[in-house]
Design an enzyme around this catalytic site. Structure first.
Site, PDB file in Angstrom:
ATOM      1  N   LYS A  47       1.166  -1.114  -0.187  1.00  0.00           N
ATOM      2  CA  LYS A  47       0.690  -0.159  -0.216  1.00  0.00           C
ATOM      3  C   LYS A  47       0.805   1.638   0.378  1.00  0.00           C
ATOM      4  O   LYS A  47      -0.107   1.923  -0.416  1.00  0.00           O
ATOM      5  CB  LYS A  47      -0.924   0.202   0.920  1.00  0.00           C
ATOM      6  CG  LYS A  47      -0.278   0.045   2.871  1.00  0.00           C
ATOM      7  CD  LYS A  47      -1.096   0.445   3.196  1.00  0.00           C
ATOM      8  CE  LYS A  47      -1.410   0.991   5.045  1.00  0.00           C
ATOM      9  NZ  LYS A  47      -0.772   0.278   5.607  1.00  0.00           N
ATOM     10  N   HIS A 184       1.625  -3.785  14.508  1.00  0.00           N
ATOM     11  CA  HIS A 184       2.763  -2.108  14.056  1.00  0.00           C
ATOM     12  C   HIS A 184       2.471  -1.835  15.104  1.00  0.00           C
ATOM     13  O   HIS A 184       1.396  -1.456  15.570  1.00  0.00           O
ATOM     14  CB  HIS A 184       1.160  -2.516  12.587  1.00  0.00           C
ATOM     15  CG  HIS A 184       1.769  -1.059  11.709  1.00  0.00           C
ATOM     16  ND1 HIS A 184       2.714  -0.390  12.358  1.00  0.00           N
ATOM     17  CD2 HIS A 184       2.532  -1.512  10.595  1.00  0.00           C
ATOM     18  CE1 HIS A 184       2.858   0.244  11.094  1.00  0.00           C
ATOM     19  NE2 HIS A 184       2.697  -0.215   9.757  1.00  0.00           N
ATOM     20  N   GLU A 260       6.889  -5.436   8.098  1.00  0.00           N
ATOM     21  CA  GLU A 260       6.749  -5.273   7.139  1.00  0.00           C
ATOM     22  C   GLU A 260       6.422  -4.323   6.405  1.00  0.00           C
ATOM     23  O   GLU A 260       5.510  -3.416   6.615  1.00  0.00           O
ATOM     24  CB  GLU A 260       4.800  -5.304   7.594  1.00  0.00           C
ATOM     25  CG  GLU A 260       4.345  -6.987   7.549  1.00  0.00           C
ATOM     26  CD  GLU A 260       2.266  -6.658   8.580  1.00  0.00           C
ATOM     27  OE1 GLU A 260       2.406  -6.172   8.314  1.00  0.00           O
ATOM     28  OE2 GLU A 260       2.218  -8.090   8.441  1.00  0.00           O
TER      29      GLU A 260
HETATM   30  C1  LIG Z   1       0.528   0.261   6.477  1.00  0.00           C
HETATM   31  C2  LIG Z   1       0.421  -1.145   7.531  1.00  0.00           C
HETATM   32  C3  LIG Z   1       2.480  -1.358   6.663  1.00  0.00           C
HETATM   33  C4  LIG Z   1       3.296  -0.188   7.081  1.00  0.00           C
HETATM   34  O1  LIG Z   1       3.776   0.311   7.392  1.00  0.00           O
HETATM   35  P1  LIG Z   1       5.139   1.404   7.070  1.00  0.00           P
HETATM   36  O2  LIG Z   1       5.459   2.054   8.632  1.00  0.00           O
HETATM   37  O3  LIG Z   1       4.495   2.259   6.142  1.00  0.00           O
HETATM   38  O4  LIG Z   1       6.128   0.256   7.018  1.00  0.00           O
HETATM   39  C5  LIG Z   1       2.634  -2.576   7.493  1.00  0.00           C
HETATM   40  N1  LIG Z   1       1.718  -3.721   7.935  1.00  0.00           N
HETATM   41  C6  LIG Z   1       0.827  -3.611   8.204  1.00  0.00           C
HETATM   42  C7  LIG Z   1      -0.529  -4.622   8.218  1.00  0.00           C
HETATM   43  C8  LIG Z   1       0.490  -1.720   7.783  1.00  0.00           C
HETATM   44  O5  LIG Z   1      -0.749  -1.345   7.685  1.00  0.00           O
END
Ligand SMILES: *Cc1c(COP(=O)(O)O)cnc(C)c1O
Length: 378
Positions: A47, A184, A260
């Site tokens: 994304k 996260h 991620e």
């Molecule tokens: C948006 C998102 C990410 C990416 O996060 P960054 O801060 O850009 O590294 C990873 N995992 C999930 C579940 C997300 O929603």
């Protein structure tokens, strides 16, 4: 050739607004991630920037992918399926995690054939997965502190650590297997303590789960790895050092660790070149109108809480100026205070480190199309 010469040449050749993606920077960001976090497999969060050419470059570098909608899943699947040496069935877990804890029924039905790894954080989701994607494996998303992160996610997603083992048991009762945990810490996380807390909470849940007979084997440490927008962001290797020592202290070598990263991989790999299309003086302040704005590549100012600096190619004494986007909307303000020289109509300006959450959320508002993308490979 230096960077500004190259950017102005590309803008002349291809027109503006031009979103220039430097694939060498993507490769070096990926290499840096792997070098400093050798235990961790990087699943690029699509994304942040879903351009297929970016997916290709990361795939060739060895990345896996984090998708959060069926369209993102298809995009990755179509793009990596064509790569030589990959059979249809054997890559899904290695290469893709579906990380949106909330999935609609049709999405689950389409995903099921791929035996995907999906995250969840509540009981309704367990029921849906059992009915519509019984072949999926699960990772439980837990809520962890997002303190000080630029974009906070903990109010929207994550099971409270207190209910974690019950949710693992519920999935198991439904005939599903919970492979591990995910979290996260919030995007652009410059407070490294969030990772320390999250890893310690995860280790506690792994222990509690084991005591009730559930053997977890995977930990997904999510995204949040900060891009170096400026010198105040501490280097990645410092964060990596902290994460490595906590991982080694808390999780056996056999544990599979994934992450991620979205922003970290792509933010610093793109530069936007735009053009001054209007100029006025209002209340004694110079105002420039450029052909990209809040509804387009600068959408991250609104959605991502990220401020971008606008720089000029032209030299000269600078004064505080406002920079506006091209639409007729009052929201379309890029900055009320940029230090810029006296620019002329037709002059080029640029914004660096604008690869993440920018072009991805660009619209066609007011009839202005998203910036053209140029993929630069040395
Ligand atoms: C948006 C998102 C990410 C990416 O996060 P960054 O801060 O850009 O590294 C990873 N995992 C999930 C579940 C997300 O929603």
């Amino acid at each position: 050739m230096n960077k500004t010469t190259l950017l102005s040449r590309l803008a002349r050749e291809h027109g503006t607004p031009l979103f220039v993606v430097d694939h060498d920077v993507i490769r070096s960001n990926y290499a840096e991630f792997k070098r400093f976090l050798p235990r961790v497999q990087a699943y690029y969060a699509v994304k942040a920037n879903p351009d297929p050419a970016i997916v290709h470059t990361l795939y060739r570098s060895g990345a896996s992918f984090d998708v959060a909608s069926i369209a993102e899943f298809r995009l990755v699947y179509e793009n990596i399926r064509e790569m030589p040496g990959r059979a249809r069935q054997d890559f899904i877990w290695d290469k893709v995690i579906y990380s949106n804890p909330i999935k609609d029924q049709r999405t689950l039905e389409e995903l099921d054939a791929f035996k995907p790894l999906v995250t969840y954080d509540n009981l309704e989701e367990v029921r849906k997965v059992r009915r519509h994607a019984p072949h999926a494996g699960l990772a439980l998303r837990i809520r962890v502190p997002n303190t000080g992160s630029m974009v906070e996610l903990s109010s929207k997603f994550g099971a409270s650590p207190a209910e974690a083992v019950d949710l693992i048991a519920a999935a198991s009762d439904a005939g599903l297997v919970v492979e591990g945990l995910s979290f996260h810490v919030g995007s652009q996380c410059t407070n490294f303590e969030n990772y320390v807390q999250a890893l310690s909470t995860s280790a506690t849940i792994v222990e509690e789960a084991a005591a009730r007979g559930f053997n977890l084997k995977l930990l997904d440490i999510g995204g949040g790895f900060p891009a170096r927008y400026d010198r105040h962001v501490r280097p990645f290797r410092e964060l990596a050092k902290i994460i490595n020592s906590e991982l080694d202290r808390l999780f056996p070598k056999s544990f599979e660790i994934l992450a991620e990263p979205g922003r970290f991989m792509i933010a610093t790999a793109a530069t936007l070149v735009a053009e001054v299309i209007g100029k006025a003086e209002r209340d004694g302040k110079r105002c420039y109108y450029i052909n990209d704005g809040i509804y387009h590549t600068f959408s991250g100012i609104l959605f991502d809480h990220c401020q971008y600096h606008v720089k000029a190619f032209r030299r000269g004494p600078r004064e505080i100026s406002a920079v506006f986007g091209p639409t007729c909307d009052a929201l379309d303000v890029i900055s009320q205070a940029e230090e810029l020289p006296d620019l002329k109509i037709g002059d080029l300006v640029f914004s660096e480190n604008i690869g993440a959450y920018s072009h991805a959320s660009s619209t066609w508002f007011n009839g202005f199309p998203p910036a053209k993308v140029f993929h630069y490979r040395r």
